[in-house]
Design an enzyme around this catalytic site. Structure first.
Site, PDB file in Angstrom:
ATOM      1  N   MET A  86      58.943  55.623 103.984  1.00  0.00           N
ATOM      2  CA  MET A  86      58.057  54.836 102.867  1.00  0.00           C
ATOM      3  C   MET A  86      56.845  54.308 103.829  1.00  0.00           C
ATOM      4  SD  MET A  86      59.179  53.765  99.825  1.00  0.00           S
ATOM      5  CE  MET A  86      59.362  52.102  99.432  1.00  0.00           C
ATOM      6  N   GLU A  87      57.088  53.870 104.901  1.00  0.00           N
ATOM      7  CA  GLU A  87      55.967  53.344 105.641  1.00  0.00           C
ATOM      8  C   GLU A  87      54.930  54.268 106.093  1.00  0.00           C
ATOM      9  OE1 GLU A  87      55.505  50.210 106.130  1.00  0.00           O
ATOM     10  OE2 GLU A  87      57.372  49.197 105.219  1.00  0.00           O
ATOM     11  N   THR A  88      55.448  55.223 106.820  1.00  0.00           N
ATOM     12  CA  THR A  88      54.459  56.195 107.648  1.00  0.00           C
ATOM     13  C   THR A  88      54.908  57.595 107.421  1.00  0.00           C
ATOM     14  OG1 THR A  88      55.791  56.216 109.569  1.00  0.00           O
ATOM     15  CG2 THR A  88      54.073  54.470 109.460  1.00  0.00           C
ATOM     16  N   TYR A  94      59.751  47.542  95.949  1.00  0.00           N
ATOM     17  CA  TYR A  94      60.153  48.019  97.372  1.00  0.00           C
ATOM     18  C   TYR A  94      61.642  47.910  97.833  1.00  0.00           C
ATOM     19  CZ  TYR A  94      58.736  49.290 102.275  1.00  0.00           C
ATOM     20  OH  TYR A  94      58.677  49.818 103.447  1.00  0.00           O
TER      21      TYR A  94
END
Length: 264
Positions: free
Chosen positions: A124-126, A251
């Site tokens: 999700m983040e990167t 999220y």
């Protein structure tokens, strides 16, 4: 860089009215604010490299624009997961877990956090480290600390970023997300300073190294109350801990769904 020793004094240094540099809503006052903030940063223990990075920081207009126009968390769960590429994250996540099974098992033994959650956060983040940001961290986080909208929230992270420069974990030029998050799982600098783990044992915490970053993420969740062996779906003990990573409900829901799918 060993970070845990600083955690006990981190809040003390930043508590109360000590960080009194006046905030602003345009670039006009940023230079004067930096001068005031430098005095407070020095009192909080920031040394010459961090102070130099602060002095060189330019007002980050792109960060302010991004902060004023956040839209993704207004979407429905279904739309949010579609935009974040949840199907791809799960498919790639299962492969990553299979390729590195012992690594994830070791993290779970030590911190109690299962692979699915860590892999879902990473995706999700990167996108598993493929895009870790294109904004310089120090200008981004100091601009947010100066900006009146959420100055109190970002001030400790600005101090954290300058201390990370002091410790050599980042430089004045290191790039991350527009809100100053850094590394594979996008830690805010204050959290990086407090929860970072040197998993590789080379004497420094490197958030741009996958192993250090994921171990740090697991450590963060454990310190926030993760209970080993307990579930993380709605109504289960660890579900609320996911909100400590990101406060947006969509999220939190997405992590629970994707983590379970990866671990299935």
């Amino acid at each position: 860089m060993r970070l845990s020793l600083f955690s006990s004094v981190f809040c003390i240094c930043l508590a109360g009215p000590a960080l009194a540099a006046p905030c602003g809503n345009t670039s006009a006052g940023f230079a004067a604010w930096k001068n005031d903030f430098a005095r407070e940063a020095r009192k909080a223990g920031v040394k010459k490299p961090g102070l130099q990075a602060l002095q060189n920081a330019q007002y980050a207009s792109r960060t302010i624009s991004a902060d004023r126009n956040q839209k993704s968390f207004r979407y429905t769960l279904e739309r949010f997961m579609e935009l974040r590429g949840s199907t791809t994250i799960v498919a790639q996540g299962r492969k990553r877990k299979a390729r590195n099974r012992e690594f994830y098992a070791a993290l779970e033994r030590k911190y109690g956090v299962p692979a699915g959650i860590l892999i879902a956060i990473h995706g999700m983040e990167t996108a598993f480290g493929h895009f870790m940001g294109d904004s310089q961290i120090v200008p981004a986080i100091t601009t947010l600390a100066y900006d009146c909208r959420r100055a109190d929230f970002f001030l400790p992270h600005a101090i954290g970023a300058l201390k990370l420069v002091d410790q050599g974990a980042i430089t004045a030029a290191t790039r991350g997300a527009k809100h100053g998050e850094l590394g594979h799982t996008q830690f805010l600098p204050g959290n990086a300073l407090q929860y970072g783990v040197d998993w590789g044992g080379d004497g420094r915490v490197d958030f741009y190294d996958m192993a250090d970053a994921l171990a740090s993420t697991a450590n963060f969740l454990r310190k926030k109350g993760w209970k080993k062996g307990k579930g993380y779906q709605p109504g289960e003990p660890n579900y609320a801990v996911l909100k400590q990573w990101n406060a947006a409900t969509v999220y939190q829901q997405s992590l629970a769904i994707m983590g379970a799918d990866i671990d299935r």
